[in-house]
Design a protein around this motif. Sequence first.
Motif, PDB file in Angstrom:
ATOM      1  N   THR A  33       1.380  -1.082   0.075  1.00  0.00           N
ATOM      2  CA  THR A  33       0.188   0.238   0.187  1.00  0.00           C
ATOM      3  C   THR A  33       0.888   1.160   0.221  1.00  0.00           C
ATOM      4  N   ALA A  34       1.114   1.931  -1.072  1.00  0.00           N
ATOM      5  CA  ALA A  34       1.601   3.129  -1.318  1.00  0.00           C
ATOM      6  C   ALA A  34       1.014   4.326  -0.511  1.00  0.00           C
ATOM      7  N   ARG A  35       1.677   5.031  -0.667  1.00  0.00           N
ATOM      8  CA  ARG A  35       1.155   6.750   0.537  1.00  0.00           C
ATOM      9  C   ARG A  35       0.899   7.702  -0.699  1.00  0.00           C
ATOM     10  N   ASN A  36       1.908   7.191  -1.631  1.00  0.00           N
ATOM     11  CA  ASN A  36       2.002   8.492  -3.436  1.00  0.00           C
ATOM     12  C   ASN A  36       1.965   8.664  -4.112  1.00  0.00           C
ATOM     13  N   GLY A  37       2.499   9.022  -4.958  1.00  0.00           N
ATOM     14  CA  GLY A  37       2.408   8.747  -6.268  1.00  0.00           C
ATOM     15  C   GLY A  37       4.224   7.742  -6.714  1.00  0.00           C
ATOM     16  N   VAL A  38       4.860   8.921  -5.827  1.00  0.00           N
ATOM     17  CA  VAL A  38       6.680   8.221  -6.766  1.00  0.00           C
ATOM     18  C   VAL A  38       6.624   7.149  -5.686  1.00  0.00           C
ATOM     19  N   GLU A  39       6.160   6.864  -4.110  1.00  0.00           N
ATOM     20  CA  GLU A  39       6.168   5.202  -4.124  1.00  0.00           C
ATOM     21  C   GLU A  39       5.353   4.196  -5.138  1.00  0.00           C
ATOM     22  N   ALA A  40       4.898   4.528  -5.158  1.00  0.00           N
ATOM     23  CA  ALA A  40       3.231   4.156  -6.109  1.00  0.00           C
ATOM     24  C   ALA A  40       4.690   2.975  -7.459  1.00  0.00           C
ATOM     25  N   ALA A  41       4.922   4.444  -8.233  1.00  0.00           N
ATOM     26  CA  ALA A  41       5.822   4.176  -9.149  1.00  0.00           C
ATOM     27  C   ALA A  41       6.768   3.496  -8.799  1.00  0.00           C
ATOM     28  N   GLU A  42       7.745   3.397  -7.844  1.00  0.00           N
ATOM     29  CA  GLU A  42       8.677   2.617  -7.783  1.00  0.00           C
ATOM     30  C   GLU A  42       8.623   0.929  -7.251  1.00  0.00           C
ATOM     31  N   ARG A  43       7.241   0.996  -5.891  1.00  0.00           N
ATOM     32  CA  ARG A  43       6.251  -0.169  -5.869  1.00  0.00           C
ATOM     33  C   ARG A  43       6.509  -1.434  -6.875  1.00  0.00           C
ATOM     34  N   ILE A  44       5.512  -0.654  -7.915  1.00  0.00           N
ATOM     35  CA  ILE A  44       4.941  -1.215  -9.277  1.00  0.00           C
ATOM     36  C   ILE A  44       6.330  -1.823  -9.739  1.00  0.00           C
ATOM     37  N   ALA A  45       6.904  -0.605 -10.312  1.00  0.00           N
ATOM     38  CA  ALA A  45       8.089  -0.926 -10.694  1.00  0.00           C
ATOM     39  C   ALA A  45       8.813  -2.259 -10.129  1.00  0.00           C
ATOM     40  N   ALA A  46       8.975  -2.278  -9.494  1.00  0.00           N
ATOM     41  CA  ALA A  46       9.964  -3.357  -8.167  1.00  0.00           C
ATOM     42  C   ALA A  46       8.718  -4.762  -7.546  1.00  0.00           C
ATOM     43  N   LEU A  47       7.857  -5.128  -7.842  1.00  0.00           N
ATOM     44  CA  LEU A  47       6.860  -5.982  -7.749  1.00  0.00           C
ATOM     45  C   LEU A  47       6.085  -6.200  -8.438  1.00  0.00           C
ATOM     46  N   GLN A  48       5.817  -5.664  -9.401  1.00  0.00           N
ATOM     47  CA  GLN A  48       5.718  -6.073 -10.660  1.00  0.00           C
ATOM     48  C   GLN A  48       4.072  -5.938 -10.501  1.00  0.00           C
ATOM     49  N   PRO A  49       3.176  -5.976  -9.663  1.00  0.00           N
ATOM     50  CA  PRO A  49       1.719  -6.837  -9.372  1.00  0.00           C
ATOM     51  C   PRO A  49       0.891  -6.611 -10.243  1.00  0.00           C
ATOM     52  N   ASP A  50      -0.014  -7.846 -10.170  1.00  0.00           N
ATOM     53  CA  ASP A  50      -1.017  -7.529 -11.628  1.00  0.00           C
ATOM     54  C   ASP A  50      -1.795  -6.580 -12.135  1.00  0.00           C
ATOM     55  N   LEU A  51      -2.364  -5.664 -10.851  1.00  0.00           N
ATOM     56  CA  LEU A  51      -3.109  -4.617 -10.759  1.00  0.00           C
ATOM     57  C   LEU A  51      -2.953  -4.057  -9.800  1.00  0.00           C
ATOM     58  N   ALA A  52      -3.291  -2.152 -10.241  1.00  0.00           N
ATOM     59  CA  ALA A  52      -2.265  -0.864  -9.112  1.00  0.00           C
ATOM     60  C   ALA A  52      -4.026  -0.597  -9.633  1.00  0.00           C
ATOM     61  N   PHE A  53      -4.516  -0.806  -7.735  1.00  0.00           N
ATOM     62  CA  PHE A  53      -5.346   0.452  -8.045  1.00  0.00           C
ATOM     63  C   PHE A  53      -4.917   2.441  -7.240  1.00  0.00           C
ATOM     64  N   LEU A  54      -5.064   2.794  -8.351  1.00  0.00           N
ATOM     65  CA  LEU A  54      -4.537   3.799  -8.708  1.00  0.00           C
ATOM     66  C   LEU A  54      -5.492   5.055  -8.064  1.00  0.00           C
ATOM     67  N   ASP A  55      -5.187   6.455  -6.967  1.00  0.00           N
ATOM     68  CA  ASP A  55      -5.794   7.049  -6.516  1.00  0.00           C
ATOM     69  C   ASP A  55      -5.533   8.039  -7.337  1.00  0.00           C
ATOM     70  N   ILE A  56      -6.563   8.878  -8.044  1.00  0.00           N
ATOM     71  CA  ILE A  56      -5.810  10.088  -9.581  1.00  0.00           C
ATOM     72  C   ILE A  56      -4.952  11.043  -8.773  1.00  0.00           C
ATOM     73  N   GLN A  57      -5.577  11.538  -7.109  1.00  0.00           N
ATOM     74  CA  GLN A  57      -5.104  12.599  -7.063  1.00  0.00           C
ATOM     75  C   GLN A  57      -4.448  12.140  -5.612  1.00  0.00           C
ATOM     76  N   MET A  58      -2.690  12.371  -6.206  1.00  0.00           N
ATOM     77  CA  MET A  58      -2.239  12.252  -4.787  1.00  0.00           C
ATOM     78  C   MET A  58      -0.456  13.155  -5.117  1.00  0.00           C
ATOM     79  N   PRO A  59       0.069  13.159  -4.162  1.00  0.00           N
ATOM     80  CA  PRO A  59       1.020  14.013  -4.088  1.00  0.00           C
ATOM     81  C   PRO A  59       2.947  13.222  -4.641  1.00  0.00           C
ATOM     82  N   GLY A  60       3.223  14.464  -5.544  1.00  0.00           N
ATOM     83  CA  GLY A  60       4.216  13.604  -6.333  1.00  0.00           C
ATOM     84  C   GLY A  60       4.631  13.140  -7.407  1.00  0.00           C
ATOM     85  N   LEU A  61       3.032  12.347  -7.980  1.00  0.00           N
ATOM     86  CA  LEU A  61       2.600  11.892  -9.115  1.00  0.00           C
ATOM     87  C   LEU A  61       0.950  12.019  -8.554  1.00  0.00           C
ATOM     88  N   THR A  62       0.159  11.870  -9.830  1.00  0.00           N
ATOM     89  CA  THR A  62      -1.026  11.522 -10.292  1.00  0.00           C
ATOM     90  C   THR A  62      -1.052  10.084 -10.163  1.00  0.00           C
TER      91      THR A  62
END
Length: 261
Positions: A33-62
């Motif tokens: 569970t990521a708390r901002n867009g930058v963390e989400a991008a980093e963890r998606i690249a590292a973990l390669q999950p099948d799905l990502a539930f992304l909030d549209i408005q987040m700090p750092g990156l949308t």
Amino acid sequence: MTTCLIADDEPHLARALAAELARLWPELQLLHTARNGVEAAERIAALQPDLAFLDIQMPGLTGLEVAQGIEGHTRVVFVTAYDEYAVQAFENEALDYVLKPVSTERLQRTVERVRRRLGAAAEKTAAAPADDSQRLLAALQRLMPAAAGGAPPQRLRWVRASAGELTHQVAVEDVLFFRADDKYTCVHTAGAEHLIRTPIAELAQQLDPEQFVQVHRSTIVNLAFLAGTRRDETSRLFLRIKGHGSELPVSRAYVHLFKAM
């Protein structure tokens, strides 16, 4: 087993979504569970999950910027606070989204839709998810200006950056590039670096598109300072910027902007 990641800067909403998903889709494994867009991008690249539930408005990156930067097989479900009339565009193109506050009935439909798509994709080539993601991003890009009121933003001329008791006023024409850094955006000039709180997504809407282009989910460059490009042995593209010692990577979603170079 299908894996997923949740990204939302409101922890209680992320927990609520995780709990509902666990109830509606017990086989789904939550990896992070990521708390901002930058963390989400980093963890998606590292973990390669099948799905990502992304909030549209987040700090750092949308969520939109995170989705644009995904280079693996991860499929995206957007979490949005847009009104029902706006998200009809998603329904018309059979795209996946969850409207805040999350309702069990709507999430159930999303889960069923996603499971069908994952099952169908398993029988097709890897090109299908990429095509689907491009349709989703195109629809979101059409919606974002409408959700903001439809009026084109004024072009930025100055950026105000605070450092302790000092406030620096940086001319936009002097900026080499902007880069998202966790909860801040770093403003790089030839002689200094400054931190501002404006997300990359907002900057992209306010900057002159003839002069500034996004080349990565976290980077916008000033073409006036572009010195050249380089491709490595794996054909990844890098930009060389005047007045900056390091090269900037270009993600695959933006490589087409430099085909002539």
